[in-house]
Design an enzyme around this catalytic site. Structure first.
Site, PDB file in Angstrom:
ATOM      1  N   ARG A 196       0.851  -1.179   0.000  1.00  0.00           N
ATOM      2  CA  ARG A 196       0.000   0.000   0.000  1.00  0.00           C
ATOM      3  C   ARG A 196       0.894   1.239   0.000  1.00  0.00           C
ATOM      4  NH1 ARG A 196      -5.145  -0.951   0.947  1.00  0.00           N
ATOM      5  NH2 ARG A 196      -5.771  -2.903   1.932  1.00  0.00           N
TER       6      ARG A 196
ATOM      7  N   SER B 287      16.144  -5.096   0.561  1.00  0.00           N
ATOM      8  CA  SER B 287      14.707  -5.063   0.804  1.00  0.00           C
ATOM      9  C   SER B 287      13.944  -5.655  -0.380  1.00  0.00           C
ATOM     10  CB  SER B 287      14.289  -3.609   1.044  1.00  0.00           C
ATOM     11  OG  SER B 287      12.896  -3.489   1.074  1.00  0.00           O
TER      12      SER B 287
ATOM     13  N   THR C 294       4.269   6.708   1.749  1.00  0.00           N
ATOM     14  CA  THR C 294       4.483   8.150   1.647  1.00  0.00           C
ATOM     15  C   THR C 294       3.976   8.677   0.313  1.00  0.00           C
ATOM     16  OG1 THR C 294       6.666   7.738   0.760  1.00  0.00           O
ATOM     17  CG2 THR C 294       6.517   8.052   3.127  1.00  0.00           C
ATOM     18  N   SER C 295       3.489   7.790  -0.549  1.00  0.00           N
ATOM     19  CA  SER C 295       3.006   8.219  -1.868  1.00  0.00           C
ATOM     20  C   SER C 295       1.485   8.311  -1.850  1.00  0.00           C
ATOM     21  CB  SER C 295       3.464   7.215  -2.930  1.00  0.00           C
ATOM     22  OG  SER C 295       2.716   6.031  -2.818  1.00  0.00           O
TER      23      SER C 295
ATOM     24  N   ASP D 229      16.960   5.669   2.467  1.00  0.00           N
ATOM     25  CA  ASP D 229      16.720   4.605   1.497  1.00  0.00           C
ATOM     26  C   ASP D 229      18.015   4.433   0.732  1.00  0.00           C
ATOM     27  OD1 ASP D 229      15.439   2.677   0.092  1.00  0.00           O
ATOM     28  OD2 ASP D 229      13.991   3.981  -0.876  1.00  0.00           O
TER      29      ASP D 229
ATOM     30  N   LYS E 223      13.839   9.058  -7.134  1.00  0.00           N
ATOM     31  CA  LYS E 223      14.741   8.542  -6.101  1.00  0.00           C
ATOM     32  C   LYS E 223      16.179   8.547  -6.578  1.00  0.00           C
ATOM     33  CE  LYS E 223      12.106   5.481  -3.173  1.00  0.00           C
ATOM     34  NZ  LYS E 223      11.747   4.092  -2.898  1.00  0.00           N
TER      35      LYS E 223
END
Lengths: 516, 516
Positions: free
Chosen positions: B208, B277, B211-212, B269, B301
């Site tokens: 889900r 991850s 932060t977006s 990140d 990013k």
């Protein structure tokens, strides 16, 4: 989307220094705002704003759906009555988080950055996660000396600063501090009576033990009250010239206290953080002159002489820029100082020295005289080299003991606890010479025996480095109040008692000139 | 010191992934053990042991003095009934903390170290502070490529690993993933129907939005159920060849989920953490072949081509060692993909592409075909270069649409919400050419409008980079359900709408070959 009115409710949970807000899962605000457990929020009421971490609650006994629960810390900080209306919103990250991110990325921070970070930390606007990130990103040699200077300055600026001039005029306000790591080593309780008997001002505030078996505050508390409100403390200092009190209530360098709460569980104590922590506390407490003790030894905080010298230069640079007169002494940290480890046993050592008891531990006496002598030489009327003799005269004449009694009376005398009822003797398993000792191991054994929560618990050393022992000879005696504590401590001591017994020739000579 | 008997009591507080134990201040254990707020403890009952953080409680309604309160997470993990007897003790630090400290000190960690750290993290034995310390200490380029490999391996080993062979035989299990940062960009919802219509296996689990303004799971949820238990999910994959589900319940690489809960608030990140991850999740989910999308752009990013190449090589090294077939595609990340930003608007874009609607956003269509084409080329029977054509045929023939309908039916069809009732048009303040756009700004505006909690909220783009606009021409339309949300989003858009309007010649050409 208008928020329904929320009413403040105090939730009796002590979260330590963390502000926690509690909302019921069925509270319409939770869904409407998209709050999740651990969302960072701001709570506003009566013109006050605090930051908090959100916990979502499913039990109406804790918080009904239209109440906004606040942990003890959050309730105290917000400062409104229960039932007052309040608003809750998603928190914007505190403004200094951008600087934190730059530091994590390896950049150098400027003066304004560090002031902003410390202001946000002191204002409880950093989460534990953000605090830990700051601590790790400024660890080791990640801070250059100007960053350490600005960090120290920022820590002072973010809290209260005591000005003793109204009480003491422009006389020097002297202090001593040890960077720690050596069990026993209760020199502060000797130094304060000696230098204040000489007429100097030494309002000493100390910490309680955190990871050690006794702090100065724990040890003094065996004999006197140490939790003194600031106005009483100032009155005592006016009357006696000094005090030996707990420093936890004074709001001096509060950002440092908050950072320590994170550094400790990580066992991080980097040079930059140590310098900023110690010097910010001392300067905020109004000290103008400081003697700093850096013990060096294989199981001390500082393990080698080059490391000690590097740390010394960093302390000197920052102190010099901030106008604090600093005298650094690198001392022998190979073994505990004194015999007792634990509040009651350490207090006994201190009183033996003050009473000029021939049984008094001589290492503790010598180290205290040497530190007090250097402090006395901060007195402009004292010639270089005279300090030690003056300190010895004060001690031998009984004036230091009388001064200690005056301090105890002024702070409020307490009856020491009875000696521990349970004991166990730890014996040398083989004959030989004591070639080294693990300070950390002794501290851990003393803690398992119950110190400092049980003040009479701890251990009492019968030997020193370089002593020759026979198999079965006493190394130290464990003291405990409770059987289970004694059993735990004994188990640890039996697995490894901390001493290494070897050939007579392999003893390392003491380091530096300080320890003897 | 015998502990009094404590009885377990469930405390209805959702602390997210943190185990919290609650003891009343008057509980004799608190004093006897010297517990303080935030002490780390172990709780033992019925042969089970969990770690927890202690909160001291002053309110008997929360925990009476002889009860041991447990937060929802702790209660679930301990797994005993309320009223069961339990013991609480000071926790020893988890064994891998020594490795953490070495990493903080700048050392390289070995395979066993990283396995131990991930096992402790997955076992909830790290505090938030320790998690944050790990994240910061392994940030940036602090991990070398073998450390990243071992971290990935350790993350997989610390959780469940799905083996699709019983369901799918030895056919490739394909997946695609985008490292994120570009609004819109809902290619997964096109790629899964296309490649499964080709007969490949693509059990896609997605996240889900965190932060977006929308994640794939949020967008699919507009039309179908996405929270599927593992056995249902496997049945759907057997039936249709794929799924588009939420991956949050599967216990795949759980240490990664826990680390993300700390990385996110710190906005960390780093390349090593990202690689571990993503690859740990994909391998644990049973994928054998992966197409990875790395968008590059000034507000993506990854901001530069050399950075993208470096990241690509790290992904390739780790995937190669772990036996995952990986195809990395560096794509144009200068602007959003598709028109809608927000779950309902993005679902509309996806369905327009599937329906071959002439109004469908061509950038989304092209990118999805290009990614699906590469995935189809994982099929040993497909020749290099044929994938794109096969994908296009599947889309144009309506087979992708039919397959999407089959997936929706299998997962459980939901009625999409009505379009947002409130709108506001953001207009070009001046005439000129659109030379750049701030992806982060657009994402923030869409979130303020209510997305993803309000699925119909968000924004709908009317322009693309390189377009020439007149003053007053529509840039995008805000959609919201609530007045307050619309007002917030509008305020942010009016302060800075995210687009830079300049001279026609200053448009940056698209990066690489991937985006078009």
């Amino acid at each position: 989307m208008q928020q329904p009115t929320l009413h403040v409710r105090r939730v009796g949970i002590d979260t330590w220094r963390e502000n926690v807000a509690y909302l019921h899962r069925d509270c319409p605000v939770v869904r409407a705002e998209g709050f999740q457990a651990l969302s960072k929020v701001t709570v506003q009421a009566n013109g006050e704003v605090i930051s908090a971490v959100l916990n979502v609650v499913d039990d109406e006994r804790i918080v009904p759906p239209c109440d906004l629960g606040l942990s003890e810390e959050a309730f105290r900080r917000l400062g409104v009555a229960e039932g007052h209306t309040a608003r809750i919103e998603h928190a914007e990250p505190p403004p200094s988080i951008a600087a934190l991110r730059r530091k994590i990325a390896g950049e150098r921070l400027g003066r304004d950055d560090l002031h902003a970070v410390m202001a946000d930390i002191a204002g409880a606007r950093y989460s534990k996660i953000e605090l830990a990130a700051f601590v790790v990103a400024t660890n080791q040699y990640e801070l250059d000396r100007d960053e350490v200077l600005h960090l120290t300055e920022a820590m002072i600026a973010a809290g209260r600063r005591i000005d003793w001039r109204a009480d003491l005029g422009h006389a020097p306000v002297v202090d001593k501090h040890c960077i720690g790591g050596i069990p026993g080593n209760r020199t502060s309780m000797l130094v304060v009576p000696i230098v204040t008997a000489h007429g100097m001002r030494c309002p000493k505030t100390s910490s309680r033990a955190i990871t050690s078996p006794a702090g100065t505050a724990d040890t003094m508390e065996v004999m006197a009250e140490v939790e003194l409100p600031m106005d009483r403390l100032q009155a005592i200092v006016r009357q006696t010239g000094g005090c030996i009190a707990w420093g936890g209530t004074a709001d001096l360098s509060p950002a440092d206290d908050i950072l320590i709460s994170v550094e400790r569980p990580l066992a991080i104590d980097s040079p930059g953080q140590m310098v900023a922590s110690i010097l910010s506390k001392k300067i905020a407490a109004g000290s103008t002159h400081l003697v700093l003790d850096i013990p060096v030894g294989a199981s001390a905080k500082v393990r080698t002489m080059p490391e000690a010298q590097r740390l010394k230069r960093l302390f000197e640079y920052v102190a010099g820029r901030l106008g604090l007169q600093l005298e650094v002494m690198v001392t022998d940290g190979q073994q505990p100082i004194g015999r007792g480890i634990g509040p009651l046993l350490e207090a006994r050592d201190v009183m033996q020295v003050l009473r000029n008891d021939p049984m008094a531990p001589q290492d503790l006496r010598q180290k205290a005289l040497w530190l007090a002598g250097r402090m006395i030489e901060f007195d402009p009327d004292v010639r270089g080299g005279e300090g030690w003799h003056l300190a010895r005269d004060i001690l031998e004449s009984g004036r230091a003991l009388a001064q200690m009694e005056a301090l105890i009376e002024a702070q409020g005398r307490r009856t020491p606890p009875a000696p521990a009822p349970l004991m166990f003797d730890v014996l040398a398993p083989t004959a030989g010479t004591l070639v080294s000792v693990d300070n950390l191991r002794l501290a851990r054994i003393a803690r398992l025996s119950g110190a400092p929560q049980v003040p009479e618990a701890g251990l009492d050393l019968a030997v020193r480095l370089g002593d020759t022992v026979q198999a079965g000879q006493l190394l130290y005696r464990l003291h405990a109040r409770f059987e289970a504590d004694l059993a735990f401590a004994r188990q640890l001591a039996e697995a490894d008692n901390g001493w290494v017994i070897g050939a007579a020739t392999s003893v390392t000579p003491p380091l530096g000139s300080g320890g003897r």
